[in-house]
Write a protein that holds these residues in place. Structure first.
Motif, PDB file in Angstrom:
ATOM      1  N   GLY A   1       0.984  -1.284  -0.152  1.00 39.07           N
ATOM      2  CA  GLY A   1      -0.058   0.033   0.013  1.00 39.07           C
ATOM      3  C   GLY A   1       0.932   1.106  -0.127  1.00 39.07           C
ATOM      4  N   VAL A   2       2.175   1.266   0.246  1.00 35.01           N
ATOM      5  CA  VAL A   2       3.025   2.194   0.196  1.00 35.01           C
ATOM      6  C   VAL A   2       4.181   2.137  -0.562  1.00 35.01           C
ATOM      7  N   GLU A   3       4.039   1.297  -1.361  1.00 35.03           N
ATOM      8  CA  GLU A   3       5.365   0.986  -2.247  1.00 35.03           C
ATOM      9  C   GLU A   3       6.092   2.238  -3.091  1.00 35.03           C
ATOM     10  N   GLN A   4       5.331   3.222  -3.246  1.00 35.68           N
ATOM     11  CA  GLN A   4       5.821   4.338  -3.900  1.00 35.68           C
ATOM     12  C   GLN A   4       6.556   5.388  -2.799  1.00 35.68           C
ATOM     13  N   GLN A   5       6.189   5.066  -1.571  1.00 34.67           N
ATOM     14  CA  GLN A   5       6.904   6.098  -0.447  1.00 34.67           C
ATOM     15  C   GLN A   5       7.842   5.330   0.414  1.00 34.67           C
ATOM     16  N   ALA A   6       7.723   4.153   0.664  1.00 32.30           N
ATOM     17  CA  ALA A   6       8.646   3.201   1.595  1.00 32.30           C
ATOM     18  C   ALA A   6       9.783   2.866   0.642  1.00 32.30           C
ATOM     19  N   LYS A   7      10.735   3.527   0.414  1.00 33.79           N
ATOM     20  CA  LYS A   7      12.114   3.258  -0.167  1.00 33.79           C
ATOM     21  C   LYS A   7      13.373   3.285   0.864  1.00 33.79           C
ATOM     22  N   PRO A   8      14.089   2.434   0.473  1.00 34.70           N
ATOM     23  CA  PRO A   8      15.244   2.084   1.650  1.00 34.70           C
ATOM     24  C   PRO A   8      16.316   3.787   1.424  1.00 34.70           C
ATOM     25  N   PHE A   9      16.853   3.927   2.626  1.00 33.29           N
ATOM     26  CA  PHE A   9      17.726   4.993   2.749  1.00 33.29           C
ATOM     27  C   PHE A   9      18.636   4.731   3.726  1.00 33.29           C
ATOM     28  N   ASN A  10      19.583   5.538   3.829  1.00 35.32           N
ATOM     29  CA  ASN A  10      20.777   5.498   4.945  1.00 35.32           C
ATOM     30  C   ASN A  10      20.395   6.553   5.906  1.00 35.32           C
ATOM     31  N   GLY A  11      20.642   6.295   7.121  1.00 35.21           N
ATOM     32  CA  GLY A  11      20.646   7.619   8.206  1.00 35.21           C
ATOM     33  C   GLY A  11      21.733   7.662   8.994  1.00 35.21           C
ATOM     34  N   HIS A  12      21.537   8.518   9.969  1.00 36.43           N
ATOM     35  CA  HIS A  12      22.635   8.985  10.873  1.00 36.43           C
ATOM     36  C   HIS A  12      22.189   8.574  12.236  1.00 36.43           C
ATOM     37  N   LEU A  13      21.002   8.316  12.614  1.00 35.18           N
ATOM     38  CA  LEU A  13      20.742   7.928  13.904  1.00 35.18           C
ATOM     39  C   LEU A  13      19.624   6.865  14.021  1.00 35.18           C
ATOM     40  N   TRP A  14      20.086   6.116  15.171  1.00 32.68           N
ATOM     41  CA  TRP A  14      19.108   4.767  15.330  1.00 32.68           C
ATOM     42  C   TRP A  14      18.661   4.958  16.602  1.00 32.68           C
ATOM     43  N   LEU A  15      17.251   4.787  16.723  1.00 34.18           N
ATOM     44  CA  LEU A  15      16.523   4.714  18.039  1.00 34.18           C
ATOM     45  C   LEU A  15      16.097   3.548  18.416  1.00 34.18           C
ATOM     46  N   GLU A  16      16.265   3.192  19.729  1.00 33.07           N
ATOM     47  CA  GLU A  16      15.406   1.997  20.113  1.00 33.07           C
ATOM     48  C   GLU A  16      14.589   2.329  21.175  1.00 33.07           C
ATOM     49  N   GLY A  17      13.414   1.818  21.106  1.00 30.19           N
ATOM     50  CA  GLY A  17      12.464   2.116  22.030  1.00 30.19           C
ATOM     51  C   GLY A  17      11.301   2.895  21.434  1.00 30.19           C
ATOM     52  N   GLY A  18      10.385   3.210  22.415  1.00 29.69           N
ATOM     53  CA  GLY A  18       8.962   3.962  21.878  1.00 29.69           C
ATOM     54  C   GLY A  18       9.337   5.310  21.635  1.00 29.69           C
ATOM     55  N   ILE A  19       8.932   5.782  20.593  1.00 26.50           N
ATOM     56  CA  ILE A  19       8.909   7.249  20.194  1.00 26.50           C
ATOM     57  C   ILE A  19       7.461   7.724  19.745  1.00 26.50           C
ATOM     58  N   SER A  20       7.167   8.892  19.983  1.00 20.73           N
ATOM     59  CA  SER A  20       6.033   9.594  19.339  1.00 20.73           C
ATOM     60  C   SER A  20       6.501  10.826  18.480  1.00 20.73           C
ATOM     61  N   LEU A  21       5.714  10.774  17.203  1.00 22.78           N
ATOM     62  CA  LEU A  21       6.027  11.906  16.226  1.00 22.78           C
ATOM     63  C   LEU A  21       5.447  13.109  16.657  1.00 22.78           C
TER      64      LEU A  21
END
Length: 818
Positions: free
Chosen positions: A327-347
């Protein structure tokens, strides 16, 4: 390169600010003796680039202490691998400009990159080269030189003490990083040891140092409350225990353990590591990658996170690969990031979505080299494969939907101008998130995807699976006895308008409505219940009456409306009506024409032997003719007939013919002289005899002479025969024959299919609580156009085929198909 980040102790930082510039020359223009040594560092003023060094402090060959910057490139002595950088040239993290790069062409500090298989510092050192001192005064060491990813270390030679099985380092130790950068282990007291059981070369790191932090990339504008002391080690990821960090088993990492609190500021991000407990930082020198457990107090609009695992990749090499993209094939693309967060977060409040799992964040989503720490307007991009909690509340909907999404993927972007997130995952059957007032549930997990925007009216959610429209919730709404409606291969959409379900029905939603095949379902629940509806389109039947494949049923607050076509042998009848708590009332109309044909008794003359009898008649018209021979009737005629008249024996050449015969009586006689006929006579004298002999030529000398006599002549003589007589006989002629004639008489008879006329009218077809019935009305017109209105007809179903029936007075009941 000018560095503004504080990454050493406060003492070193203060000393750095007090360092000397490379432009300072005590031997020129100030009257100082070039051979003098005012600071007593054993470096004459002519060569001393740092004449202000404190008495008794170690200095290098240029007279600069560890914290001083002799060439003015912003890198202190104990970190400057190129202490003679020309003024104005930009340098990398090692203090070397492009013209001075000591590793150029050999995979050195400026050329190495993470994951290449070469060392972080580009060293190709062997165990025998550990501790070798270069002209710049730095000794080099290599951890695991023959391993998959060797790590190069450098420190001033004065800091090195050789041990029986390695080296002791006391002072600043530099870990060479990719792209010409380095990680400072400040105030280090570290042993580097060999261990042949683990591999060739240096294999062990132990000791203490200040917690290090890279001073580029993410750390370019970093600052700290204090860089605390920590125990340091170096080992494979599989051997580092009690650290829930994303490490690879076969890769080496530095790990630092400390108990004091640590606070760091990364531009807009603030991280706090509480004190009082044992904390560990894990560093991968090939990115570098740093992992720490702490509290993320603020970052990019995210809600604060307590006791979270926080990973930081200075080059932005943390990979994010979407695990679920339905359902989000066009939006959900692989990428590389700078931060990795473990645990619950809210946007945050603008994006009603919480993540329970690991999240990768790209702090430079525009790839313009400006991270969110230096350019907050650029925002962040994040991706996570985790469980989600989605909350949707729209202005038009009087409810808030709290939907847990399991095994999900979310990608989001948060900037000053836009905040949005796409997600895809699964909803468990017992966790729809829909409130009880929405009569939708499902018995198995379904795929779900959605879009969340800070403008909540743009947000939506869609799901695919098998659903159930719950009858118990709708019965009170409609007052109709209902059944749960199963919907297979269904799509569910939630947006600002409400909840919409479309799919294929597997069951019916009312006992009186049957499903004879697949039916398309659409259900909508939005706004107030007066706007809700459920529709079915397909092969429907009401009370067992088939309404064809194009039937339609709509359930709303007023009841259920049904339409379709009732098929008869002659036509399709359009049907429509309602099902309410009072029952079924569905109607349709059709035209009908019924021939009124029945028996009729009439008086008539008949000619019928069985009825009237027969009589003997002589009548050529009736019996025909016969041929007779009768003189009385036919007269006489003259005939010559032996059979009729007899015969007579007559001699008549004309009748009996002729015979050629010699008959004197009939033919007469002739006189002949012929011995043969008349005989001969003997001559009496010799004279006569002699004369006969001589006249005969002496052939007849018998002295005989032929006599003369009368002989009968020959002619045709009449024969005699019997001939027919001639007489008068009766003639033959045709006369009328005699026979039995059928009599004619008057008789009453019944005509079985007498045409009385035609009934033409309208059939009102009805489906009610008891099934199919109906009314028939119209006019009966005779053959002479005399018409009568009939309004009391009905539908007859006894034969299994519907027929319209009317009663014609005096004639009876008549039925016909419609």
């Amino acid at each position: 390169m000018s560095r503004t980040t504080a990454f050493t102790s406060l003492v070193l930082f203060a000393a750095l600010l007090g360092g000397c510039s490379a432009s300072t020359d005590a031997s020129q223009g100030n009257g100082v003796d070039p051979a003098s040594d005012a600071d007593h560092d054993n470096v004459p003023a002519a060569q001393d680039k740092c004449p202000e060094a404190a008495a008794g402090e170690w200095t290098d060959a240029q007279g600069c202490g560890e914290s001083q910057d002799g060439d003015g490139d912003g890198v202190p002595t104990d970190q400057d691998l190129c202490p003679d950088t020309p003024a104005g040239e930009a340098v990398d993290g090692t203090g070397c400009s492009a013209s001075q790069d000591p590793n150029a062409g050999s995979g050195g500090a400026a050329g190495a990159s993470a994951g290449t298989g070469g060392s972080a510092g580009g060293s190709n050192a062997t165990p025998g080269q550990d501790g070798a001192v270069a002209p710049n005064g730095f000794a080099s060491f290599t951890l695991d030189p023959k391993g998959k990813l060797p790590v190069a270390l450098k420190t001033l030679a004065k800091n090195v003490k050789a041990l029986q099985n390695g080296f002791q380092i006391d002072g600043s130790l530099l870990v060479q990083l990719p792209k010409g950068q380095q990680l400072l282990l400040a105030e280090a007291h570290i042993k580097l040891e060999y261990d042949s059981a683990k591999g060739e070369g240096l294999q062990s790191v132990s000791g203490t140092c200040r917690v290090p932090f890279p001073a580029f990339g993410l750390g370019e504008n970093a600052s700290f409350d204090d860089l605390v002391y920590a125990s340091i080690g170096w080992d494979l990821g599989k051997n580092i225990e009690n650290v829930d960090a994303p490490m690879q088993d076969d890769r080496h990492y530095f790990y630092l353990t400390f108990s004091a609190g640590l606070g760091m500021n990364l531009g807009t991000a603030k991280v706090s590591v509480p004190g009082g407990t044992s904390n560990t930082i894990v560093i991968d020198p090939f990115d570098p990658y740093l992992f720490v457990k702490g509290d993320l107090l603020s970052f990019g609009g995210l809600s604060p996170i307590d006791d979270a695992g926080i990973g930081m990749s200075w080059q932005g090499l943390i990979p994010f690969t979407p695990a679920n993209t339905w359902g989000v094939e066009q939006q959900a693309k692989p990428f590389n990031g700078h931060l990795w967060l473990e645990g619950g977060i809210s946007l945050g409040p603008k994006i009603p979505l919480s993540i329970s799992g690991n999240t990768v964040i790209d702090v430079d989503p525009n790839d313009d080299g400006k991270s969110v720490f230096v350019d907050p307007a650029g925002g962040i991009q994040l991706g996570a494969n985790a469980d989600l909690a989605v909350s949707l509340g729209y202005k038009k909907l009087p409810i808030t939907l709290d939907i847990p999404v399991a095994s999900a993927t979310v990608v989001a972007k948060l900037t000053d101008q836009e905040q949005w997130a796409y997600f895809s995952g699964k909803i468990a059957p017992d966790k729809t998130g829909l409130p009880p007032v929405i009569p939708v549930s499902f018995d198995q997990s379904v795929q779900v995807a959605g879009y969340l925007n800070s403008d909540i009216e743009q947000s939506f959610l869609k799901a695919e699976g098998s659903y159930k429209i719950n009858a118990s919730s709708i019965e009170a709404w409609t007052g109709i006895n209902l059944s749960d409606l199963g919907v297979a291969q269904a799509d569910l959409t939630i947006d600002k308008n409400g909840v919409l379900v479309t799919g294929t029905a597997t069951t019916s939603f009312a006992p009186v409505v049957g499903l004879n095949g697949n039916a398309a379902v659409e259900a909508f629940f939005g706004g107030t219940p007066t706007n809700w509806y459920v529709t079915m389109d397909g092969q429907l039947a009401v009370k067992g009456i088939d309404l064809s494949a194009n039937a339609h049923a709509k359930l709303d607050s007023t009841g259920m409306f049904v339409s379709g076509k009732f098929q008869t042998p002659l036509s399709l009848v359009d049907m429509s009506g309602n099902i309410t708590k009072n029952g079924v009332d569905i109607q349709g109309k059709a035209q009908v024409s019924i021939p009124i044909v029945a028996g009729k008794e009439i008086a008539q003359w008949v000619t019928d032997a069985a009825v009237c009898g027969t009589e003997a008649v002589t009548d050529a018209a009736v019996c025909g003719y016969q041929t007779v021979t009768s003189g009385a009737a036919c007269g006489y005629k003259t005939v010559t007939s032996a059979a009729q008249c007899g015969t007579s024996y007559v001699k008549d050449g004309a009748k009996c013919g002729y015979t050629y015969a010699k008959d004197g009586a009939a033919c007469g006689y002739t006189t002949v002289t012929s011995a043969a006929q008349c005989g001969v006579k003997v001559l009496s004298g010799w004279a006569e005899c002699a004369g006969s002999c001589i006249s005969g030529g002496f052939t007849n000398c018998k002295c005989e002479k032929a006599k003369t006599c009368q002989v009968a002549k020959s002619c045709n003589v009449e024969n005699s025969c019997s001939v027919a007589n001639t007489c008068q006989v009766a003639a033959s002629c045709s006369v009328p024959a005699s026979c039995q004639k059928v009599k004619t008489c008057e008789q009453k008879v019944t005509i079985p299919d007498f045409d009385y006329g035609t009934f033409v009218g309208e059939v009102t077809v009805k489906i009610g609580n008891s099934g199919l019935y109906g009314d028939v009305s119209g006019q009966y017109c005779t053959t002479n156009n005399s018409c009568t209105t009939i309004a009391s007809g009905s539908i007859d179903m006894t034969s299994g085929t519907p027929k319209a029936c009317v009663t014609v007075p005096g004639l009876g009941d008549f039925c016909g198909q419609f």
